[in-house]
Design an enzyme around this catalytic site. Structure first.
Site, PDB file in Angstrom:
ATOM      1  CE  LYS A 195     -17.860  20.923  11.857  1.00 15.00           C
ATOM      2  NZ  LYS A 195     -16.655  21.261  11.087  1.00 15.00           N
TER       3      LYS A 195
ATOM      4  CB  SER B  66      -0.975  -0.030   1.175  1.00 11.64           C
ATOM      5  OG  SER B  66      -2.135   0.722   0.864  1.00 11.64           O
TER       6      SER B  66
END
Length: 330
Positions: free
Chosen positions: A190, A138
Site C-alpha cells: 500500500k 518524450s
C-alpha cells in the site's frame, strides 16, 4: 544550532498556528474573449487562415498553483482544447501548426492532447503540422504523432522516447538520525514508494510493470504516427536517447527541416488543405487571451478555492509527484 537557524524555526513556529485560519482567497477572474491576432512577419493574406497553437513547457492536465514567488500555470491540455474548439467553429481555418517547444510531461496529459488533436482532425478534416522548436521530446514527441507532418528546426533536440517515474529513498540516511517510518497500511504494498522504507524487489516490479505498459503504448503510438518505420527500428530508436535534427531526419523520426516560413509553405501542400482563395497567401493567426482563459473539462476552477498561507510564502512546499512521465529530464 546557530542563531540564523533558530530565528528561522521561530518564524516558522510563529506562522504555523495561523495557517489553518488565515487563507488567501482566489477570486475568479472574468472570462476572456479570445482575440485573433496576426503572427508578426506574416501580413494579412487571403480569406484562408492557418492557426498557430503553442505547446510550450512541461505538459500537465491540471492547473499548477503558484506561490508568493511564482505565478499560476494554466493547464496546457485545457489551453490546447480551447483553441482547437475555436478553430473547429471557424470555417476559414484551413490548417493548424503546433509550435512545439516542450520536454514532455505527464503520461496522461500527453495522451490527452494526442487524443484531442485526433478528434479535431476527424471533425474538421484539415491538416495539422508539428513544428519542433528548441526541444520537442518524450511526451511532446508522443502528441506530435497525431499530426500529418513533423518539421524540425536545424537545431532541435527531439526523441527521448520512454517513460520515467521519479522517486528517492532516504531510509539509510534517516536510520542514522534515528528517524523511522510509522506508516500504517492495509497491505504490504500500500505504501509502495515510501522514501522512508526499503524498496523491495516486489515493489520495484510493480513500478516496472507500470512503466513497461506505458512504454509499450508509446511504441504503438509512434508506430501509428510513423508508419514507414519498422517496429524493430522503433524499438531500437526508443531507448530513451535524444536526437539532433539531422539524426532524427535520417532515422525517420521527423519529415523535414526548416524554419517557420517553411512550415507555413509545407502546410499549404499537405493533403486536406483546401484553399477558398486560390492565388492568395493564407493569413497566419493565433489566439491571444488578455485575462484568464475560459474553463472547460480540463480546467474547472472552484469559486471557493483557497490557498494555505504557508504554501504562498514557502516556495518549496509542494506535494510529491507520483505520476508517470513521458519526459526528457537529464
Amino acid at each position: 544550532m546557530n542563531f540564523r537557524t533558530k530565528g528561522f524555526l521561530l518564524l516558522l513556529l510563529g506562522i504555523l498556528p495561523f495557517t489553518h485560519c488565515i487563507t488567501i482567497p482566489l477570486t475568479p477572474q472574468p472570462l476572456a474573449i479570445p482575440q485573433e491576432k496576426l503572427v508578426e512577419g506574416f501580413p494579412e493574406g487571403g480569406k484562408d487562415k492557418i492557426l498557430v497553437i503553442p505547446i510550450e513547457g512541461e505538459i500537465f492536465e491540471r492547473k499548477i498553483s503558484g506561490n508568493a514567488l511564482t505565478k499560476d500555470k494554466a493547464s496546457l491540455v485545457s489551453l490546447v482544447k480551447i483553441q482547437l474548439a475555436l478553430a473547429l467553429k471557424d470555417p476559414d481555418i484551413k490548417a493548424v501548426i503546433l509550435k512545439v517547444d516542450s520536454p514532455g510531461g505527464s503520461v496522461t496529459a500527453s495522451d490527452l492532447i494526442y487524443h484531442e488533436i485526433l478528434e479535431f482532425k476527424r471533425k474538421k478534416g484539415i491538416p495539422v503540422l508539428a513544428l519542433f522548436m528548441d526541444v520537442a521530446a518524450s511526451g511532446a514527441y508522443y502528441l506530435s504523432m497525431a499530426t500529418d507532418h513533423i518539421q524540425a528546426l536545424p537545431t532541435t533536440t527531439t526523441g527521448s522516447i520512454g517513460v520515467i517515474m521519479f522517486n528517492i529513498n532516504a531510509k539509510e540516511a534517516l536510520d542514522k538520525l534515528g528517524i523511522k517510518s510509522m506508516t500504517i497500511r492495509s497491505g504490504p504494498n500500500k505504501a509502495t514508494g515510501n522514501p522512508l522504507e526499503e524498496f523491495t524487489s516486489e515493489q520495484r516490479k510493480i513500478y516496472q510493470d507500470l512503466i513497461t505498459e506505458n512504454y509499450e503504448r508509446f511504441l504503438q503510438i509512434v508506430k501509428k504516427g510513423r508508419p514507414k518505420l519498422k517496429e524493430s527500428d522503433i524499438r531500437r530508436l526508443a531507448d530513451g536517447r535524444i536526437y539532433s535534427t539531422n539524426q532524427a531526419l535520417r532515422e525517420g523520426l521527423v519529415d523535414s527541416v526548416g524554419y517557420f516560413e517553411d512550415a507555413v509553405t509545407t502546410t499549404t501542400k499537405l493533403p486536406g488543405y483546401r484553399s477558398s482563395s486560390p492565388g492568395l497567401p493564407p493569413t497566419v493567426v493565433f489566439y491571444s487571451y488578455q485575462k484568464s482563459v475560459p474553463e472547460n473539462f480540463y480546467q474547472i476552477e472552484s469559486n471557493s478555492a483557497e490557498k494555505n498561507l504557508l504554501e504562498n510564502i514557502l516556495p518549496f512546499k509542494t506535494s510529491p509527484d507520483y505520476r508517470l512521465h513521458y519526459l526528457f529530464s537529464p
